[in-house]
Design an enzyme around this catalytic site. Sequence first.
Site, PDB file in Angstrom:
ATOM      1  N   GLY A 125       0.837  -1.203   0.000  1.00  0.00           N
ATOM      2  CA  GLY A 125       0.000   0.000   0.000  1.00  0.00           C
ATOM      3  C   GLY A 125       0.863   1.240   0.000  1.00  0.00           C
ATOM      4  O   GLY A 125       2.009   1.212  -0.464  1.00  0.00           O
ATOM      5  N   SER A 126       0.329   2.309   0.548  1.00  0.00           N
ATOM      6  CA  SER A 126       1.031   3.591   0.486  1.00  0.00           C
ATOM      7  C   SER A 126       2.221   3.625   1.450  1.00  0.00           C
ATOM      8  O   SER A 126       2.278   2.873   2.433  1.00  0.00           O
ATOM      9  CB  SER A 126       0.050   4.707   0.862  1.00  0.00           C
ATOM     10  OG  SER A 126      -0.457   4.460   2.159  1.00  0.00           O
ATOM     11  N   GLY A 139       3.000   2.079   5.286  1.00  0.00           N
ATOM     12  CA  GLY A 139       4.225   1.348   5.632  1.00  0.00           C
ATOM     13  C   GLY A 139       4.976   1.992   6.776  1.00  0.00           C
ATOM     14  O   GLY A 139       5.567   1.315   7.618  1.00  0.00           O
ATOM     15  N   CYS A 145       1.321   0.806  -8.843  1.00  0.00           N
ATOM     16  CA  CYS A 145       2.490   1.240  -8.077  1.00  0.00           C
ATOM     17  C   CYS A 145       3.646   1.505  -9.027  1.00  0.00           C
ATOM     18  O   CYS A 145       4.522   2.309  -8.736  1.00  0.00           O
ATOM     19  CB  CYS A 145       2.860   0.204  -7.036  1.00  0.00           C
ATOM     20  SG  CYS A 145       2.993  -1.450  -7.721  1.00  0.00           S
ATOM     21  N   GLU A 185       5.712  -3.396   0.624  1.00  0.00           N
ATOM     22  CA  GLU A 185       5.643  -3.039  -0.806  1.00  0.00           C
ATOM     23  C   GLU A 185       4.862  -1.748  -0.890  1.00  0.00           C
ATOM     24  O   GLU A 185       3.633  -1.748  -0.846  1.00  0.00           O
ATOM     25  CB  GLU A 185       4.887  -4.127  -1.588  1.00  0.00           C
ATOM     26  CG  GLU A 185       5.629  -5.426  -1.710  1.00  0.00           C
ATOM     27  CD  GLU A 185       6.750  -5.366  -2.723  1.00  0.00           C
ATOM     28  OE1 GLU A 185       6.977  -4.287  -3.313  1.00  0.00           O
ATOM     29  OE2 GLU A 185       7.407  -6.377  -2.901  1.00  0.00           O
TER      30      GLU A 185
END
Length: 507
Positions: A243-244, A248, A299, A265
């Site tokens: 995700g964003s 993270g 992404c 990720e």
Amino acid sequence: MTTPTITLPTTDALRERALTALRAVGATPPAGTGLSARSPITGETLFELRADTVDDVDRAVGEAHEAYLTWRTTPAPARGELVRVLGELLREHKSDLADLITIEAGKIRSEALGEVQEMIDICDFAVGQSRQLYGRTIASERPGHRLAETWHPLGVVGVISAFNFPAAVWSWNTALALVAGDAVVWKPSELTPLISIATAHLLDRAIDRVGAPTALHRLVLADRAGGERLVDDARVALVSATGSTRMGREVGPRVAARFGRSLLELGGNNATVVAPSADLDLALPGIVFAAAGTAGQRCTTLRRLIVHTDLADELVERLVGAYGRLPIGDPFDEGTLVGPLVDERAATAMADALERAQAEGGKVVAGGTRRDAPGVYVEPAVVRMPGQTAVVREETFAPILYVLTYDTFEQAVALHNDVPQGLSSSIFTRDQEEAELFLAADGSDCGIANVNIGTSGAEIGGAFGGEKETGGGRESGSDAWKSYMRRATNTVNYSGHLTLAQNVSFL
Ligand code: NAD
């Protein structure tokens, strides 16, 4: 100027199509409250669903852990059989699953089918991997000793996933985790519950067919609080979170605080360098797919184009022409190349970024306008920038391509690397030396670096992930399986004598 009209299916038709797909896989959405399943195609709600509570998350982890205790001693090739059956079911229901991806994530049909194909591919990969969980034998310094590495299952893997690859990211993690001997608890994006219900149900069917422990996989439909519960649970050995970067930044330290493992990720800010020797006929479609495909919601979406000054005007002119011909609209329509943005927040983020870009000296040369329709349909934008300003250094999850120029190769690489993220990169060049330099240690600093191809559309065979604020994790192919296992170093003494390492004498 009149805005071209977009013809869209009705929300009722989308609801019916979603139900048909769910019925085809045999899944029933849990009716209730707490979570809305909606479609970005019309921006309206399809179903109200029951959201799982934090107690449900606790229960799911407990059950998965019990299942893991049995699964970890099942031979790995037998674990692979479960993933083989899952792959068969995914093949059988490819079209149904693609329908749900289009309905919930707004992907055009071809890309939605591509996402399911990626799931099938990783299953094939993981089945082969189930017979290749190799450890090394290492030369021992002591006579009559054997030194070796063995790999063992890790435990429960918590998978937290984003809306834009609502099913493939789960499959990258789950296929490998299952052959590694782990159990999985999945918290998908709250924006994509239906595809999660369908894929989880197919795995349940596969589990049932091969007689594996039923709680080997648990789906929790929850918001961020559900994700946080998973993150903090010490029984979850690995948290794989996609995700964003904002997410993270919260997840990484929380997992580390309990000495758990995390695989992150996160966001990208991907660039392509277009060198003077580039074949523009090759570069143009590569750039347009990477920048405008998936409506800029990958992404690996191309967000920065770093073009040699001599080519910039010609390339921008051709880009503006290509952008003007991009069909925008119903992602189920065969001719559409750009579907909707996921929600109003994304529309606001795009409008804000365009405003900031102009305030920072940029000029919008194509797109940027919102079409008059239910749902968020925007024209992908191209913006010429005077330099790598603040807005260019951020990831805006929408189709904005910033164009920057350079004079020397060293300048191009410096611009390329001067952002906080490090996911995907590419160069278009016919100069082999330049291509190699781009891939060298002092070239691109990203996890993915390509030549004569765009930044998006990776194959599952390679390890996928990026550096810096992208999080450093690697999922999918190559030796990514090692993240889902623990390593033990074994020393076996068959000499009949006790010899200490480093010639240490004791007693
Ligand atoms: P997001 O960060 O808003 O949400 C992702 C997931 O994290 C969701 O399931 C959400 O509920 C959960 N979450 C959010 N905050 C959390 C917290 N504090 N604790 C636990 N869980 C939490 O991302 P999104 O908008 O769904 O997806 C777009 C972003 O994902 C982009 O930044 C994109 O670049 C990134 N992405 C990265 C990759 C990759 O492989 N690097 C792949 C796909 C998407």
